[in-house]
Design a protein around this motif. Structure first.
Motif, mmCIF file in Angstrom:
data_model
loop_
_atom_site.group_PDB
_atom_site.id
_atom_site.type_symbol
_atom_site.label_atom_id
_atom_site.label_comp_id
_atom_site.label_asym_id
_atom_site.label_seq_id
_atom_site.Cartn_x
_atom_site.Cartn_y
_atom_site.Cartn_z
ATOM 1 N N ASP A 274 56.689 1.654 17.954
ATOM 2 C CA ASP A 274 56.069 0.483 17.332
ATOM 3 C C ASP A 274 55.469 0.859 15.979
ATOM 4 N N TYR B 180 57.502 -8.574 21.130
ATOM 5 C CA TYR B 180 57.549 -9.096 19.765
ATOM 6 C C TYR B 180 56.228 -8.839 19.048
ATOM 7 N N TRP C 273 66.392 -4.075 15.387
ATOM 8 C CA TRP C 273 65.466 -3.738 16.476
ATOM 9 C C TRP C 273 64.476 -4.831 16.822
ATOM 10 N N SER C 274 64.359 -5.816 15.958
ATOM 11 C CA SER C 274 63.378 -6.856 16.257
ATOM 12 C C SER C 274 63.868 -7.749 17.387
ATOM 13 N N ASP C 275 65.178 -7.721 17.646
ATOM 14 C CA ASP C 275 65.717 -8.540 18.721
ATOM 15 C C ASP C 275 66.472 -7.661 19.700
ATOM 16 N N ASP C 276 66.725 -8.195 20.854
ATOM 17 C CA ASP C 276 67.488 -7.413 21.820
ATOM 18 C C ASP C 276 68.948 -7.817 21.789
ATOM 19 N N LYS D 186 60.858 -17.699 19.441
ATOM 20 C CA LYS D 186 62.015 -16.915 19.874
ATOM 21 C C LYS D 186 62.252 -17.019 21.380
ATOM 22 N N PHE E 187 58.186 0.897 13.452
ATOM 23 C CA PHE E 187 58.584 -0.474 13.201
ATOM 24 C C PHE E 187 57.610 -1.163 12.253
ATOM 25 N N LYS E 188 56.322 -0.925 12.508
ATOM 26 C CA LYS E 188 55.313 -1.553 11.636
ATOM 27 C C LYS E 188 55.362 -0.993 10.219
ATOM 28 N N GLN F 205 55.969 -17.169 15.732
ATOM 29 C CA GLN F 205 57.393 -16.834 15.698
ATOM 30 C C GLN F 205 57.858 -16.278 17.038
ATOM 31 N N LYS G 291 53.913 -6.649 19.676
ATOM 32 C CA LYS G 291 53.730 -5.215 19.401
ATOM 33 C C LYS G 291 54.456 -4.794 18.135
ATOM 34 N N LYS G 292 55.574 -5.478 17.875
ATOM 35 C CA LYS G 292 56.326 -5.152 16.662
ATOM 36 C C LYS G 292 55.751 -5.826 15.430
ATOM 37 N N GLY G 293 54.680 -6.575 15.611
ATOM 38 C CA GLY G 293 54.032 -7.202 14.471
ATOM 39 C C GLY G 293 54.571 -8.573 14.122
ATOM 40 N N ILE G 294 55.421 -9.130 14.981
ATOM 41 C CA ILE G 294 55.919 -10.484 14.726
ATOM 42 C C ILE G 294 54.809 -11.486 15.067
ATOM 43 N N LEU H 38 61.762 -13.185 10.167
ATOM 44 C CA LEU H 38 61.184 -11.886 10.509
ATOM 45 C C LEU H 38 60.424 -11.276 9.335
#
Lengths: 754, 754
Positions: free
Chosen positions: A64, B636, A21-24, B649, A67-68, B645, B638-641, A127
């Motif tokens: 989100d 990204y 899920w971190s990438d599309d 990307k 995800f966190k 980084q 929002k997902k904490g990345i 990641l």
């Protein structure tokens, strides 16, 4: 110990879900893979399965917050990701579970997901907010095996030659003074001749092994030493020697071939004139037969009719001169005549004038010069008379009655030279890529405020994207050129017209490729790439002219396109040209209509990586361009516009066709070759390189495919993403891929590569 | 006398109809023009009008038979087409009528058609089977006037400078030995300094005229002499002198500026390190303040921390050294300090080690070197203290509290250098284009079997297409860089952040453009382009590194993109980032929806040449890329990345944005400029160049526009055709266009251009 948010069953999947899920990048078909694995995973109960599957809905990604939480759970475990493990992500997941629970068996379902998704550590290692045990390169592939695949049947010759290059005479040095440089290169040529390499392509009777394929291969390898050596070697043995071998008859072979192969007789190939570069048929130098003295008089009529840019001109004692042969007042067209130009003590013979061409952008170790002839007389026997002869009675005779056909037959024998130039360009590209990639695997730049170490250049996505497709292309072109030489040397196929056309196009796209690859490498190495000591600068200067000599690329591409057009005409010849066009038009639109729904919108990985898709796309482009250009030319001609003018009007269209055809040919040749690789592991690697080449080429011409409606917007974007993805997947193997080129260590003198 | 097939009324139109139908270039709107003229033509009766109009139906072209009759009628007249006549086609038509009939007045309606269709003799001269009186170039435009437009306010300075270059010291020669070459270039630099050019950008108090804009212009013109001269001049006066001027205070100015401007004090600019090229903030050299001795100790800590690639390093006696300034144990960030490196007799001072960087691909007249410092002590006063100072009490102070902001303020003062590098690249491209075009206007190649003379290279469509858009780009970039320098020098605008971002992007696209233009010229000149004497080879070697120094292009483009992103954030700041995105998303889709039917299918000439279309297309691309990249980064984050980084990307996306923004900026700047050209005739020419630039740039990125649905297939093809058409229209004026660059004759030493 932290609060346990997840059961072990769920926990083991969290790193995977985090990556997904971190990438599309993950497509519907890939989500499918994960779903199936979850359904078949015996370690999960129904509730766990339901939870996991609820996180897999493409249109409803996890919040989100979720995800966190995943991220927190992972990083709190403080597990290290070890790139070198066999299944790094599955192992990592296992260790995360081990951190929170007492039992943590390795889960085969996770391993399957890891394999099926084909994701690599460098997709996701950044990641995780944990320290990663990084490896610069993977040793998954064995470079020696890759090299063996590329060497093929020529392995023994190549290996011997690479060893022979490990001699002090080939040590790379900066040469600025052309006289000293030329002297050095001459020594190198003589040394190689003494080792038997000069005569290699000649038959055994003349000191060789008749191995033209081996010759082409060592020619490429010579580029690892120096471009000037390669070209001077090619002029002496390939062009001068080749003209005697292929245009001459036994008396010439007996008199000159052995000495030529040993470099005891140095010669040049005097074809190009100042006023006539690409249009060889229009050269002005005359060779007039004089019946009284039974000799041929070589003469330069006008001030721009001198021979120009003739390699080896300052060291040679003989020239193979191309001139309009006039017998009894009649011009019989262009023929080659052997003309002694220097005597003992290296003095110029009467009537011969030679001037140095001076300094060039590159290849300054090659002595290029201009040559004028003033009524220079040579014996009648000096005519290289395989395709056209003057009898002792002083009449001209030839088995090929049509002068055009005669001219092209003679020229056709020199096609081997074009393959060799393309190979030399390829060798230059391989060398530059090896240096740039080895540098990028050492050099670090910028960093995160958190990380102590700066990132490797090679880990930047833009760096991967600029270099990886170029590496893939090198593999495709290597295999293609090898195959072309095999066909060219196949005595059972005497008609070489097809391969001539093909080589014309391939020489163009490959030498252009070589130039842009070297330029990309220069820029990728920054200021370091600009220093001579790092070799890329010399390669750039040397390879540059490859786009021009042995046929200007633009002229050659048109030749290739015209070849395609006449094949196209011949193909339906009995039916007549108009019927042909109707048929083809039908065929094309039918084909497109049938494939439309399937092809224009298909974006899944299996499709995009499928050679059938690549071949269809390349073939469609060639056919379509052939049809449309033929239509345009027909329309012009129907209107009474002369065909020369009609061809001029469609010139840019012809160039596009020439490129399209050559790209298709290269891909097809490579694809056929990959099928023959026995070892499955390397076969897959080569297939991946083929896919990257295909997608990169489709990207370059995406506007055409979009214009034609052959691909839709979504597919075009998917191709771009898939291309980037392939580059990332190949990242760990780049070092093995450049080592696979087999450039000997003793040739890689560039400090930045060591 | 032949049978009269046509009435005089009809006959006079036949050459026009022949031209119109022989190609598919004439659009519906152009047919309209012809229809209107016919309807208004008083010389025609109703029957004639009906016949003529019946030949104008786009979907029902005249039969091949009719077409051939036209052709026969025209060629039987044996009229010569005279290209140099004011209305060649109308005059030709008149003469054809004269051949068949006794009266043949000149018809103003035909003249109008000729003007409105904008077709040029070289569109059609080859169509007539009659001998054409060819002219190599038209003198319709006056190159002196074009040059005057380009010089603008700098005319006096440029003219003087060009005259000054006509001195034996600037005569072009082959230099192979770096020592001799460097000595020569040093002499040239000193000579120019003596003429007052070195101090030009300094204020009057220090021997200059404070004319930074003039400085940038002469900098470009120096490229016509030699790249090494340009760069060494730039290092001495722009970088070394500039650092004193802009980072130093009055005490430094008084002590060093005058001597520097006169080249009595030679200095270098020591910023880059072996380990740190692009990441200047990460340099390792330290400058530690020692309170006891009241001095600053310069030191190179590690083996890769030496200064690298420093121009003028072997001739300088002083260096402006960038180092981490440490005061009382605290690192205050990067500052510049003046460090004497050589004493009398040119001996190195204690603690300083300098090594020659050796030979390079180009610029071998510049003495680049590596510099190491071992505990070198300089007085506290040597700190260039405009933005950060050490007080006599030994404490650090700065008006800019934020160290980041301080660093970027210092760096920002050096932006002028980036404009200059881009201008130098542009100068190189202009020089190469001038040589290649003059050569192509002389060199002939191949021919029709009918024609005696071979065609000029410049008459090949592929040759026009490869060179003409590059000429247009040179005009666009010239105007843009002039404007940027004006903004940069505008003291009323103290905040230079915007122009810094803009220059970062422009420097990238322009230096890349320069390299590809020079390469295209090299290939366009064939083997001749490869000889040093023809200058293109040197330009290629010299300009190559411009993509790397003064900021690597890829790094700069990301800087430009980040600038766009922060503008974008600031723009809607009060509303909050998320609201912004929503707003913009709305706005973009609205805009696209509104323009869709009108824009995606519009293919008429007026639309394709309309600057509103170009601006909309460029702006749409920038906005769209900004929006999508901002969305991706937001997701990204929002997902904490971490943001570092996240930016990594989207790197390739950022590069695309940087390019898009810079292209838009260049076009807009040029377009605004053309509006100010007083003379209508030249204004139209400049507008045409703008159109060619715009269409060529849109073509390059056609796949993106097609993917986005911004243009449809038909429009994409129409853009391609219109681009080719513009090249053909500009063909007669190419000589004036390259003469308009104003390169002095005494600098064009290339034999192939003369």
């Amino acid at each position: 110990m932290e609060k346990k948010l997840y059961t072990p069953g769920i926990l083991q999947y969290i790193p995977f879900f985090y990556v997904i899920w971190s990438d599309d990048l993950v497509s519907a078909s890939e989500i499918n893979v994960v779903e199936n694995s979850i359904n078949n995973d015996v370690s999960l109960d129904q509730i766990e399965k339901r939870t996991l599957l609820s996180w897999l809905i493409k249109d409803k990604p996890p919040t989100d917050h979720t995800f966190k939480q995943w991220k927190h759970t992972i990083s709190s475990s403080q597990v290290l990701l070890i790139e070198s493990e066999t299944y790094p992500l599955a192992t990592f997941s296992q260790k995360v579970v081990c951190h929170y629970y007492d039992t943590c068996p390795f889960n085969m379902s996770l391993k399957d997901i890891e394999i099926n998704l084909g994701i690599q550590p460098n997709h996701y290692n950044h990641l995780f907010d944990v320290k990663v045990v990084e490896e610069i390169s993977s040793d998954f592939y064995d470079a020696t095996k890759i090299d063996a695949i590329l060497k093929g049947q020529n392995a023994a010759v190549v290996d011997d030659f690479r060893t022979a290059l490990n001699h002090p005479i080939f040590k790379w040095e900066v040469h600025r003074d052309k006289e000293k440089f030329r002297a050095r290169v001459l020594d190198q040529v003589v040394y190689l001749a003494e080792q038997g390499y000069g005569a290699m392509a000649f038959s055994e009777a003349y000191g060789g092994t008749g191995d033209m394929e081996g010759y082409a291969t060592i020619f490429e390898n010579m580029m690892y030493v120096d471009g000037s050596l390669t070209i001077k070697f090619g002029v002496q043995f390939g062009l001068f020697g080749g003209s005697i071998q292929k245009l001459g008859t036994k008396k010439h072979h007996d008199a000159y071939l052995q000495q030529t192969g040993k470099a005891e007789l140095l010669g040049c190939f005097a074809m190009t004139e100042t006023g006539h570069g690409s249009n060889v048929r229009g050269i002005k130098t005359t060779a007039t037969y004089d019946k009284i003295t039974d000799s041929i008089i070589i003469h330069t009529p006008g001030k721009n009719d001198n021979k120009e840019y003739i390699g080896n001109a300052l060291h040679s004692t003989m020239a193979s001169v191309f001139a309009q042969l006039i017998v009894n007042g009649k011009n019989e067209g262009v023929h080659a005549i052997l003309v002694p130009i220097r005597g003992e003590n290296h003095n110029l013979l009467p009537g011969v004038r030679i001037e140095d061409n001076g300094y060039k952008l590159g290849l300054n170790g090659v002595d290029n010069g201009k040559i004028w002839f003033h009524q220079v007389s040579v014996p009648r026997e000096n005519l290289l008379n395989k395709y056209g002869n003057i009898t002792p009675e002083g009449t001209y005779e030839s088995e090929i009655k049509n002068p055009n056909k005669r001219f092209f037959t003679m020229l056709g024998t020199l096609v081997g030279g074009r393959i060799c130039v393309a190979r030399a360009g390829l060798g230059g590209a391989k060398m530059a890529l090896t240096i740039a990639i080895k540098h990028a695997l050492k050099r670090r730049q910028f960093n995160d405020s958190v990380k102590i170490q700066e990132d490797l250049l090679m880990d930047y996505p833009s760096h991967q994207l600029r270099l990886t497709p170029l590496v893939a292309s090198a593999y495709i072109y290597h295999v293609t050129l090898d195959k072309m030489m095999e066909i060219y040397c196949d005595e059972s196929q005497p008609d070489k017209r097809k391969v001539e056309t093909q080589v014309a196009g391939l020489k163009s796209i490959i030498t252009w490729y070589a130039n842009s690859a070297i330029q990309e490498c220069r820029e990728a190495c920054g200021g370091k790439g600009y220093l001579l000591e790092n070799r890329i600068a010399d390669l750039k200067g040397d390879v540059d002219i490859f786009t021009t000599f042995e046929g200007d690329n633009n002229v050659l591409l048109q030749l290739a396109a015209k070849g395609v057009l006449s094949d196209f005409k011949a193909e339906f010849n009995s039916a007549g040209f108009t019927t042909v066009l109707k048929l083809l038009s039908q065929q094309l639109s039918d084909k497109l209509a049938t494939v439309n729904p399937m092809y224009t919108n298909k974006t899944d990985k299996e499709h995009l990586l499928n050679p059938k898709f690549h071949q269809h796309a390349f073939n469609h482009r060639t056919r379509r361009l052939t049809y449309t250009v033929a239509m345009r030319i027909r329309d012009y001609i129907k209107k009474g516009i002369p065909s020369y003018q009609a061809f001029l009007k469609v010139q840019t269209h012809l160039l596009a066709l020439g490129k399209a055809y050559s790209t298709e040919l290269a891909y097809d040749t490579f694809h056929t070759f990959t099928e023959t690789i026995a070892d499955e592991k390397n076969k897959e690697l080569f297939q991946k390189l083929g896919s990257l080449y295909a997608l990169s080429e489709l990207r370059k011409d995406a506007s055409w495919y979009l214009e034609q409606g052959y691909i839709g917007s979504t597919k075009s974007k998917a191709i771009r993403q898939r291309q980037e993805r392939l580059c990332t997947e190949l990242r760990p193997h780049l070092n093995s891929l450049v080592d696979g080129f087999g450039i000997p260590d003793h040739c890689i003198s560039a400090p930045i590569a060591n």
